[in-house]
Design an enzyme around this catalytic site. Structure first.
Site, PDB file in Angstrom:
ATOM      1  N   CYS A   1      -3.971 -11.133   4.599  1.00 15.70           N
ATOM      2  CA  CYS A   1      -3.542 -11.599   3.279  1.00 15.70           C
ATOM      3  C   CYS A   1      -2.021 -11.722   3.130  1.00 15.70           C
ATOM      4  CB  CYS A   1      -4.143 -10.693   2.212  1.00 15.70           C
ATOM      5  SG  CYS A   1      -4.250 -11.494   0.615  1.00 15.70           S
TER       6      CYS A   1
ATOM      7  N   HIS B   1      -9.943  -8.990   3.418  1.00 20.47           N
ATOM      8  CA  HIS B   1      -9.872  -7.527   3.395  1.00 20.47           C
ATOM      9  C   HIS B   1     -11.295  -7.086   3.697  1.00 20.47           C
ATOM     10  CE1 HIS B   1      -5.944  -7.670   1.348  1.00 20.47           C
ATOM     11  NE2 HIS B   1      -6.448  -8.624   0.597  1.00 20.47           N
TER      12      HIS B   1
HETATM   13  N1  GLN Z   1       0.645 -11.503  -2.912  1.00 17.12           N
HETATM   14  C1  GLN Z   1      -0.239 -12.299  -2.201  1.00 17.12           C
HETATM   15  C2  GLN Z   1      -1.144 -13.197  -3.032  1.00 17.12           C
HETATM   16  O1  GLN Z   1      -1.504 -12.878  -4.162  1.00 17.12           O
HETATM   17  C3  GLN Z   1      -1.052 -11.434  -1.266  1.00 17.12           C
HETATM   18  C4  GLN Z   1      -2.122 -10.612  -1.948  1.00 17.12           C
HETATM   19  C5  GLN Z   1      -2.784  -9.662  -0.990  1.00 17.12           C
HETATM   20  O2  GLN Z   1      -2.223  -9.310   0.031  1.00 17.12           O
HETATM   21  N2  GLN Z   1      -3.964  -9.245  -1.305  1.00 17.12           N
HETATM   22  O3  GLN Z   1      -1.495 -14.232  -2.511  1.00 17.12           O
END
Ligand code: GLN
Length: 265
Positions: free
Chosen positions: A100, A212
């Protein structure tokens, strides 16, 4: 080689800043699956205060998700020698799993919902953009087929099949791939951007994903692929891992697929 002689060093990128949505589970999964086979494991936290030279020791990288603000802090630190060594290691084929927020930083840039564009390392030929706070976040279970080569072929050889990946995504940013190949093709969920059915990216031995889950406990075959790659790379000889009893993980995967009304393995 006797597993007792093997050692694996897991480099965990910014554990205090980048470990949202249970990504720490990826580190635990790699550690356990190696230790269950008698391989010793050392976890190296790579935080702001860590010296850049520590990156040299790493056999597998793990980078988790983060909020936009934390990503900005990380990118301010991941410059100069740290960026150089990390890039060099990945280019040399050190495996890694980046989830992510982490791949957003390994691409060319990430445009957060608010504030300036965050320049990335440009290792993955991809860009990520947040369409703004009013846009819908991509949240939910994500299921995808692995299409990346040679990962899919190597899993086929290891397992006799290429299992479907299941995870959970929660991101505002949308990722668009350049020449880098996607990790997979979305069966359910949004993946990189909710538009082109691509999910993640795969470059040399590095896995980038929006999944995740955490990813590895839900898809233990990916953990084994990473461990095997890392050991083969480190000891320059083909290393095969002894099988583990994955009955519980398999049951959990089946339950999830059933819940999502998907007929997959
Ligand atoms: N900040 C990033 C987004 O919202 C990554 C979010 C995350 O790592 N879950 O795309």
């Amino acid at each position: 080689m006797n597993p007792q002689q093997l050692e694996l060093k897991i480099g965990w990128l910014y554990p205090t800043l980048m470990s949202t949505y249970g990504d720490r589970g990826n580190v635990i999964c790699l550690q356990q699956r190696a230790q269950w086979r008698g391989i010793s494991v050392q976890i190296i936290p790579l935080d702001k205060q860590s010296p850049a030279t520590q990156l040299h020791q790493v056999d597998i990288f793990m980078g988790g998700g983060a909020q936009d603000r934390q990503q900005e802090i990380v990118m301010r630190d991941l410059q100069g020698m740290k960026a150089e060594i990390l890039s060099e290691k990945i280019e040399q084929g050190t495996p890694g799993v980046f989830t992510c927020g982490a791949p957003q930083l390994l691409g060319h840039y990430y445009e957060p919902a608010l504030g300036q564009r965050i320049e990335g390392l440009g290792l993955f030929d991809l860009v990520s953009k947040h369409p703004g706070d009013n846009a819908r976040r991509c949240i939910g279970n994500v299921v995808f087929e692995l299409t990346a080569s040679p990962l899919a072929q190597e899993l086929q050889a290891m397992l006799g099949t290429v299992p479907t990946v299941i995870g959970f995504e929660n991101h505002g940013g949308r990722t668009y791939l350049g020449k880098v190949q996607p990790l997979g093709r979305v069966v359910k969920g949004y993946g990189n951007n909710g538009e082109d059915s691509t999910e993640g990216a795969f470059y040399l031995n590095a896995i980038a994903t929006y999944s995740h889950g955490p990813l590895l406990p839900k898809n233990p075959f990916l953990a084994d692929w990473l461990i095997q790659k890392a050991l083969t790379q480190k000891y320059q000889t083909k290393i095969s891992l002894s099988p583990l009893d994955d009955a519980i993980a398999t049951k959990a995967r089946r339950a999830m697929f059933k819940r999502l009304a998907l007929k997959v393995t």
